[in-house]
Design an enzyme around this catalytic site. Structure first.
Site, PDB file in Angstrom:
ATOM      1  N   CYS A   1     -14.800   0.043  14.544  1.00 26.59           N
ATOM      2  CA  CYS A   1     -16.037  -0.760  14.494  1.00 26.59           C
ATOM      3  C   CYS A   1     -17.139  -0.095  15.310  1.00 26.59           C
ATOM      4  O   CYS A   1     -17.090  -0.073  16.549  1.00 26.59           O
ATOM      5  CB  CYS A   1     -15.728  -2.166  15.023  1.00 26.59           C
ATOM      6  SG  CYS A   1     -17.181  -3.167  15.391  1.00 26.59           S
TER       7      CYS A   1
ATOM      8  N   CYS B   1     -18.963  -2.251  17.828  1.00 25.20           N
ATOM      9  CA  CYS B   1     -18.096  -2.511  18.984  1.00 25.20           C
ATOM     10  C   CYS B   1     -18.245  -1.404  20.019  1.00 25.20           C
ATOM     11  O   CYS B   1     -18.226  -1.660  21.230  1.00 25.20           O
ATOM     12  CB  CYS B   1     -16.633  -2.615  18.567  1.00 25.20           C
ATOM     13  SG  CYS B   1     -16.267  -3.971  17.430  1.00 25.20           S
TER      14      CYS B   1
END
Length: 267
Positions: A39, A42
């Site tokens: 991600c 993230c």
């Protein structure tokens, strides 16, 4: 066992989520970062969260959960109805109280953390709670009142002040203090205790009055037997039994027994 990145940042697993996040948030706020290695947002948010955690010097714990490796991460995403990561969930007092989704910039992260921090009223109420536990009721009462002056909705302060007022025999003010919290379970229990204590002065004749006086003495089984006997003739007997149940709590052995007896007598 979790990998401790620092005293302010830790990686959490399925095995210790309950201890680190749920129980840990009863001591200080816990910010859960739900992330995955693939991600990209993230990877942007993670360092910001870690920076804020270190700058706050232990005011909260950052708990990082890899949603691909830990089932509890997926479960939490479902619980907060999030379909994406990064998702950040703030825990306080054993419960999730706030969240956001996406890679927030640092100022917005700090605003989120600020909302989780104890307020001045929270700190006063916690200090009062400790004083109450030590038996210093005069100072505890003053601190609870100070907390309520700052935040009239502070639960800890209302419960604490209600408890102390009830112990002092100031039943009317105790009720006024606790009523705004309803349907809070602990407030209901304290209000029931105040009501049952007041039954010591019941002077009317009759089965229910006698049962109420027994309840005020803590003679629970005798009191409940008397209330069962009064159910057919006195409509107030059912409410009296409910007050006793509230005082005893659902885990007390008498409560399920006499709930069944009450249901049989009424229906």
């Amino acid at each position: 066992m979790e990998q401790v990145v620092s005293t302010n940042v830790t990686e959490v697993t399925d095995e210790n989520f309950e201890q680190v996040v749920i129980e840990g948030s009863k001591e200080r706020p816990v910010v859960v970062d739900l992330w995955a290695s693939w991600c990209a947002p993230c990877r942007t948010l993670g360092p910001i969260l870690e920076k804020v955690a270190e700058e706050r010097k232990g005011a909260f714990l950052l708990a990082k959960v890899d949603v691909d490796a830990q089932g509890v991460g997926q479960a939490l995403l479902q619980a907060v109805k999030s379909q994406g990561i990064p998702t950040v969930v703030g825990f306080r007092d054993g419960a999730a109280v706030d969240m956001f989704i996406g890679a927030y910039p640092e100022p917005a992260v700090n605003e989120f953390v600020d909302r989780l921090m104890p307020t001045e009223a929270d700190l006063d109420a916690q200090e009062a709670l400790e004083e109450e536990a030590e038996g210093d009721l005069e100072d505890a009462e003053a601190k609870y009142r100070e907390a309520l002056d700052t935040d009239a909705n502070n639960r800890t302060a209302r419960l604490g002040l209600g408890r102390i007022l009830a112990q002092q025999g100031a039943a009317s003010e105790a009720r006024q203090t606790l009523m705004p919290l309803l349907p809070d379970a602990e407030a209901e229990r304290l209000l029931a205790e105040i009501e049952v204590t007041s039954w010591a002065s019941v002077s009317e004749p009759g089965t229910l009055s006698s049962a109420k006086r027994l309840a005020a003495q803590g003679r629970w089984r005798e009191a409940l037997d008397g209330m069962i006997g009064a159910l057919g003739d006195d409509p107030d007997a059912r409410q009296a039994m409910l007050e006793v149940f509230a005082v005893l709590g659902e885990e007390h052995e008498l409560v399920p027994e006499y709930r069944r007896k009450m249901a049989s007598a009424l229906f």
